[in-house]
Scaffold this motif. Structure first.
Motif, short mmCIF file in Angstrom:
data_model
loop_
_atom_site.label_atom_id
_atom_site.label_comp_id
_atom_site.label_asym_id
_atom_site.label_seq_id
_atom_site.Cartn_x
_atom_site.Cartn_y
_atom_site.Cartn_z
N LYS A 34 -15.30 -8.05 -2.91
CA LYS A 34 -14.29 -7.08 -2.48
C LYS A 34 -13.07 -6.99 -3.40
N GLY A 77 -11.95 -5.74 -6.57
CA GLY A 77 -12.34 -4.87 -7.68
C GLY A 77 -11.39 -4.94 -8.87
N ASP A 96 -7.74 -0.18 -4.72
CA ASP A 96 -8.44 0.55 -5.76
C ASP A 96 -7.55 0.74 -6.98
N LYS A 101 0.34 6.72 -6.72
CA LYS A 101 -0.91 7.47 -6.85
C LYS A 101 -0.71 8.97 -6.71
N SER A 128 -7.47 6.52 -12.23
CA SER A 128 -8.45 5.54 -12.69
C SER A 128 -7.83 4.46 -13.56
N ASP A 184 0.83 -1.21 0.00
CA ASP A 184 0.00 0.00 0.00
C ASP A 184 0.86 1.26 0.00
N GLY A 201 -8.53 -5.61 -1.84
CA GLY A 201 -9.52 -4.67 -2.37
C GLY A 201 -8.92 -3.35 -2.80
#
Length: 258
Positions: free
Chosen positions: A175, A177, A152, A121, A129, A114, A150
């Motif tokens: 969960k 995606g 994004d 990000k 996106s 993460d 999960g």
């Protein structure tokens, strides 16, 4: 005159394609300093699809940087993660022990993943996106953890990665995606058929969008020339599987980034 024309042609080609921008990036997670690698082509301005690269068991090195450069040439904004920490670049058998720390502590593994994802990000070139993550061996396991958690992102690609989860960290229904692409050596002795079957069951029950392609004759590390050419050792380079898996990744990216 001919030399001048050739020089002018070379300069024009350089301008058309831009130049790769590369830099080392330090960041932190849990009080530990991590050292990633960022590369992009400056011929393009503004936001663009971006890719996070997760390293194999010896930590981020020349192999990951090479893959990052290839991705940058395709137009992506690329960040190579550091799961282990600055200066932690083990060689076998120590690399197995280091990788094992994270495989046995999925909470820490996900925290490091993460942290790297957040670095990508927040970069001004990243289209939030349109983010994907790819990983090799240990990193292949890592990108599946991103999907399970999960995260994004649009999709993940696991190259000859471990497929097993651990209790309490399996993919959950509704969960996942990210779309998932697993590129697997059909005779990989380190990822046995029951592990593949377990992955399929887990991601089916999670109702995830996943694909798995197995390459005949390929064992573990089939994309890595430094693995040698003796499949009997369990890890070996396979040129055909390497080329096919890279093309499969590009087709997958065309789908998820459309």
């Amino acid at each position: 005159m001919m030399k001048r024309l050739l020089l002018l042609s070379s300069l024009l080609l350089s301008v058309a394609h831009g130049a790769p921008v590369e830099k080392t990036v330090t960041y932190e997670q849990g009080g530990v300093t991590l050292e990633g690698f960022h590369v992009y082509d400056d011929a393009t301005s503004g936001k663009r699809p971006s890719v996070l690269v997760i390293h194999q068991w010896t930590g981020p090195g020349n192999y990951e940087k090479g893959r990052a450069r290839q991705l940058a040439e395709l137009g992506y904004n690329v960040f190579v993660a550091d799961i282990y920490g600055q200066g932690v670049r083990p060689v076998p058998p120590e690399s197995g022990k280091e990788a094992g720390k994270y495989k046995s502590d999925r909470k820490l593994f996900r925290a490091r993943l993460d942290a790297a994802l957040e670095q990508l990000k927040k970069d001004e070139r990243t289209d939030g996106s349109k983010i994907a993550a790819i990983g090799y061996c240990f990193g292949g396991t890592g990108v599946l953890e991103l999907a399970r958690s999960g995260a994004d992102i649009a999709g993940v690609v696991s190259f000859h990665g471990g497929l097993a989860s651990t209790p309490g960290f399996a993919a959950e229904k509704g969960k996942v995606g990210a779309k998932v692409l697993v590129l697997h050596g059909a005779i990989d002795p380190h990822v046995k058929p029951e592990e593949v079957a377990g992955f399929e069951k887990e991601f089916n029950e999670a109702e995830a969008d996943w694909q798995l392609t197995a390459y005949s004759g390929a064992v573990h590390s089939f994309t890595q020339k430094m693995a040698g050419d003796d499949p009997s050792k369990g890890s070996a380079y396979n040129a055909k599987a390497d080329a096919r898996s890279w093309e499969a990744m590009k087709v997958f990216f065309a789908e998820i980034f459309k």
